[in-house]
Design a protein around this motif. Structure first.
Motif, PDB file in Angstrom:
ATOM      1  N   UNK A  46      11.086  51.518  53.637  1.00 11.41           N
ATOM      2  CA  UNK A  46      11.461  52.584  54.223  1.00 11.41           C
ATOM      3  C   UNK A  46      13.051  52.848  54.500  1.00 11.41           C
ATOM      4  N   UNK A  47      13.640  51.853  55.088  1.00 10.52           N
ATOM      5  CA  UNK A  47      14.706  51.918  55.152  1.00 10.52           C
ATOM      6  C   UNK A  47      16.019  51.697  53.921  1.00 10.52           C
ATOM      7  N   UNK A  48      15.157  50.713  53.013  1.00 13.36           N
ATOM      8  CA  UNK A  48      15.807  50.762  51.742  1.00 13.36           C
ATOM      9  C   UNK A  48      16.045  51.962  51.184  1.00 13.36           C
ATOM     10  N   UNK A  49      14.772  52.587  50.837  1.00 14.67           N
ATOM     11  CA  UNK A  49      14.528  53.914  50.222  1.00 14.67           C
ATOM     12  C   UNK A  49      15.731  55.220  50.708  1.00 14.67           C
ATOM     13  N   UNK A  50      15.857  55.004  52.205  1.00 18.36           N
ATOM     14  CA  UNK A  50      16.803  55.842  52.844  1.00 18.36           C
ATOM     15  C   UNK A  50      18.350  55.539  52.377  1.00 18.36           C
ATOM     16  N   UNK A  62      22.445  58.163  46.324  1.00 23.53           N
ATOM     17  CA  UNK A  62      22.047  59.052  45.033  1.00 23.53           C
ATOM     18  C   UNK A  62      21.074  58.237  44.140  1.00 23.53           C
ATOM     19  N   UNK A  63      20.469  57.382  44.799  1.00 22.92           N
ATOM     20  CA  UNK A  63      19.341  56.752  43.926  1.00 22.92           C
ATOM     21  C   UNK A  63      17.873  57.012  44.284  1.00 22.92           C
ATOM     22  N   UNK A  79      22.340  46.134  42.022  1.00 21.57           N
ATOM     23  CA  UNK A  79      21.733  45.652  40.568  1.00 21.57           C
ATOM     24  C   UNK A  79      22.200  46.799  39.548  1.00 21.57           C
ATOM     25  N   UNK A  80      22.237  46.383  38.304  1.00 15.55           N
ATOM     26  CA  UNK A  80      22.463  47.309  37.224  1.00 15.55           C
ATOM     27  C   UNK A  80      21.218  48.363  37.028  1.00 15.55           C
ATOM     28  N   UNK A  81      21.833  49.458  37.074  1.00 12.33           N
ATOM     29  CA  UNK A  81      20.889  50.747  37.147  1.00 12.33           C
ATOM     30  C   UNK A  81      19.483  50.529  36.777  1.00 12.33           C
ATOM     31  N   UNK A  82      19.121  50.028  35.537  1.00  9.89           N
ATOM     32  CA  UNK A  82      17.641  50.018  34.992  1.00  9.89           C
ATOM     33  C   UNK A  82      16.917  48.911  35.810  1.00  9.89           C
ATOM     34  N   UNK A  83      17.488  47.903  36.394  1.00 10.83           N
ATOM     35  CA  UNK A  83      16.909  47.075  37.149  1.00 10.83           C
ATOM     36  C   UNK A  83      16.556  47.375  38.358  1.00 10.83           C
ATOM     37  N   UNK A  84      17.530  47.884  39.024  1.00 10.77           N
ATOM     38  CA  UNK A  84      17.576  48.606  40.244  1.00 10.77           C
ATOM     39  C   UNK A  84      16.503  49.761  40.368  1.00 10.77           C
ATOM     40  N   UNK A  85      16.364  50.556  39.353  1.00  9.34           N
ATOM     41  CA  UNK A  85      15.226  51.527  39.255  1.00  9.34           C
ATOM     42  C   UNK A  85      14.050  50.912  39.353  1.00  9.34           C
TER      43      UNK A  85
END
Length: 581
Positions: free
Chosen positions: A469-473, A479-480, A547-553
């Motif tokens: 939850x902390x990571x998501x916040x 903006x992710x 991380x680069x956007x696709x990996x992060x996503x």
């Protein structure tokens, strides 16, 4: 309702049987009567994701070496369009399969699409099941056994409902019979002692000695004075017993509500007596020829009933004789029905009146001797108690603090009750620890229950949820957003810890099935600890932020779906999933 492990097993069984039929058609293997391939998950992931022992099991029927059968199957097996990239022979003839990207993707799609329903199934659909648990005598505070039985019964009911059953949670209130007589006599003695002095009023030898009896007598005296002093004995005892129940029962209900246990029904033993249902039940047993009278009492031919059941179960006469079976009194010579008679009537009501397909009782291990007798009595009534009544026997609880056994409450100086326990440790911690394997004695470490480190399993699991939850916040602040599965490239989730985490997510459905099958809801605790461990290892090995956007996503999606399953599992036990710690 998607069970990806079962889907994979079913598909391997189909692929293997299809390969066998193809090998028979071209003469590679002989035709014989062979069973569908058993499929398991290897203990060591190095041996693949799934394995079948078909070649070993079919060796005798096909009169060929298992490895030769396995090779023939491989030569005729078409994995295209399946959940598997490869199959290989191992050992004496195992066929090991490795899951494809499609299987891992569909696991995550199932978690995403089903949300709170992930892990649900229809395996018990159409079954009306009662779970009766706690059912503590209302003559005193609830103790540690009630605390354990409470969460075991409540979580078992939740697991059964998750598997599609129509579940009723019930508390059986023993507000009649010998224990209420003793309760009344104990209250009467303490009440009269307040008025006439302890030295002038003897206390019943088998009376309830607890301080709670003194407190109830004092409370009645404070409200009503000595108005019962000149009442006749029956009126005085009845009044005091009803007063005691009027105080104790609401306290029991409020303690259980505090413990997050909500019953669908509170069933009163007195209703069975008042309606004549106990007497009617005894009459039915008599009409069926299962009773006799002796010295003015009505007896049930328990020994004969149990002998008959044991013979059906394949026991020898010598084994049966060693058991020293005895008959039971249903109605005493004074005309009063026994607790056993009332219990038979109560269970008859569950099946014959309310129509439950299955009844599960959570009892203390000290009730062990009562199980076969009650089932036998229901069999004698034609209610198939042997098959339809299940008893979960739970072992004792030992409370520890700093390695020492605890028997007294720090706050009250009395034996620790459920209420005292919940004053000392969080409700969620109590629910977590008491949801342990019922057939093992439990050491409850009060110090461990409040520790805030990885040694405390509930902290370890809740921390995993809060960490996500902390990571998501944090990422949302940058903006992710969490993507949908349609936008995730599964090829980017191919690392060892990522795949291990997805496998663990897939196992949730199976653990719920096993918890329902075994009547052991502690499967969920063990699963959650393993899931939390898989997540912590993934989070350490696989960077997300930066991380680069696709990996992060992709990794963010995996973390969010893990959060969802952690929350679901904790909710099943009745434990909160904190977003901050």
């Amino acid at each position: 309702m998607i069970h990806m492990i079962q889907n994979a097993k079913d598909q391997i069984a189909q692929l293997t049987m299809a390969a066998y039929r193809s090998a028979v058609e071209d003469g590679t293997l002989p035709e014989a009567e062979v069973k569908e391939a058993p499929v398991e998950i290897p203990k060591d992931a190095a041996n693949g994701d799934y394995t079948t022992t078909f070649a070993l099991a079919a060796s005798k029927a096909l009169r060929k070496k298992p490895r030769d059968i396995a090779q023939a199957l491989l030569d005729h097996m078409d994995l295209s369009g399946s959940y598997f990239t490869s199959a290989e022979i191992a050992g004496p003839g195992f066929l090991n399969f490795r899951a494809s990207e499609n299987w891992y993707r569909d696991v995550l799609k199932a978690v995403e699409s089903e949300g709170e329903d992930y892990g649900s199934s229809r395996q018990l659909s159409g079954q009306k099941i009662m779970v009766e648990f706690v059912s503590a005598n209302p003559t005193g505070p609830m103790h540690m056994g009630n605390a354990r039985g409470g969460v075991l019964g409540d979580t078992l009911a939740a697991v059964l409902a998750k598997c599609g059953a129509d579940v009723t949670r019930e508390f059986y209130v023993n507000d009649a019979g010998h224990q209420i007589d003793k309760f009344a006599q104990s209250l009467e003695a303490r009440y009269l002692q307040l008025i006439q002095g302890e030295e002038n009023v003897p206390f019943p030898e088998d009376g309830y000695q607890g301080a709670d009896i003194r407190e109830l007598a004092q409370l009645y005296y404070d409200q009503n004075g000595d108005k019962l002093l000149r009442a006749d004995v029956e009126e005085r005892r009845n009044t005091l017993a009803q007063f005691g129940l009027s105080v104790n029962l609401p306290k029991m209900k409020s303690d259980l509500e505090r413990y997050k246990i909500h019953y669908d029904n509170w069933f009163y033993e007195s209703s069975l007596h008042d309606s004549g249902y106990v007497a009617e039940t005894a009459e039915q047993l008599s009409a069926a020829g299962w009773t006799y009278e002796k010295e003015g009492a009505l007896w049930l031919k328990t020994a004969d009933i149990m002998r008959e059941n044991l013979r059906k179960a394949g026991k020898s006469e010598a084994e049966i004789e060693k058991l020293d079976l005895k008959d039971d009194v249903l109605r005493r010579a004074n005309g009063f029905y026994t607790y056993f008679a009332a219990d038979i009537a109560y269970h008859r009501n569950k099946f014959a009146v309310r129509g439950f397909d299955r009844v599960i009782n959570v009892w203390g291990a000290d009730h062990h001797g009562h199980v076969a007798r009650l089932k036998g009595a229901l069999d004698a009534l034609g209610l198939d108690g042997t098959e339809k009544l299940d008893i979960v026997l739970m072992q004792l609880v030992k409370l520890l603090r700093d390695g020492e056994v605890v028997r007294m409450s720090k706050r009250t100086g009395k034996a620790i009750s459920l209420s005292d326990l919940l004053d000392e440790i969080p409700v969620d911690a109590a629910r977590w620890f008491f949801n342990s394997k019922p057939d093992t004695q439990m050491d409850f470490d009060l110090g461990l229950a409040v520790r805030e480190d990885s040694e405390n399993p509930i902290y370890y699991v809740e921390y995993a949820h809060a960490r996500i939850c902390s990571l998501l916040r944090a990422l949302k602040g940058e903006g992710e957003e969490v993507p949908s599965m349609a936008d995730v490239d599964m090829g980017l989730l191919s690392g060892e810890t990522e795949r291990a985490l997805i496998k663990q997510l897939s196992a949730y459905c199976e653990e719920i099935r096993l918890a329902a099958r075994d009547y052991d809801p502690s499967h969920i605790n063990r699963y959650l600890v393993e899931l939390a461990g898989c997540f912590h290892r993934f989070y350490t090995a696989c960077r997300i932020k930066g991380e680069e956007p696709r990996v992060l996503s992709a990794r963010l999606k995996l973390a969010d779906l893990t959060r969802s399953v952690l929350r679901n599992g904790l909710a099943l036990i009745g434990v909160d999933a904190p977003e901050k710690m």
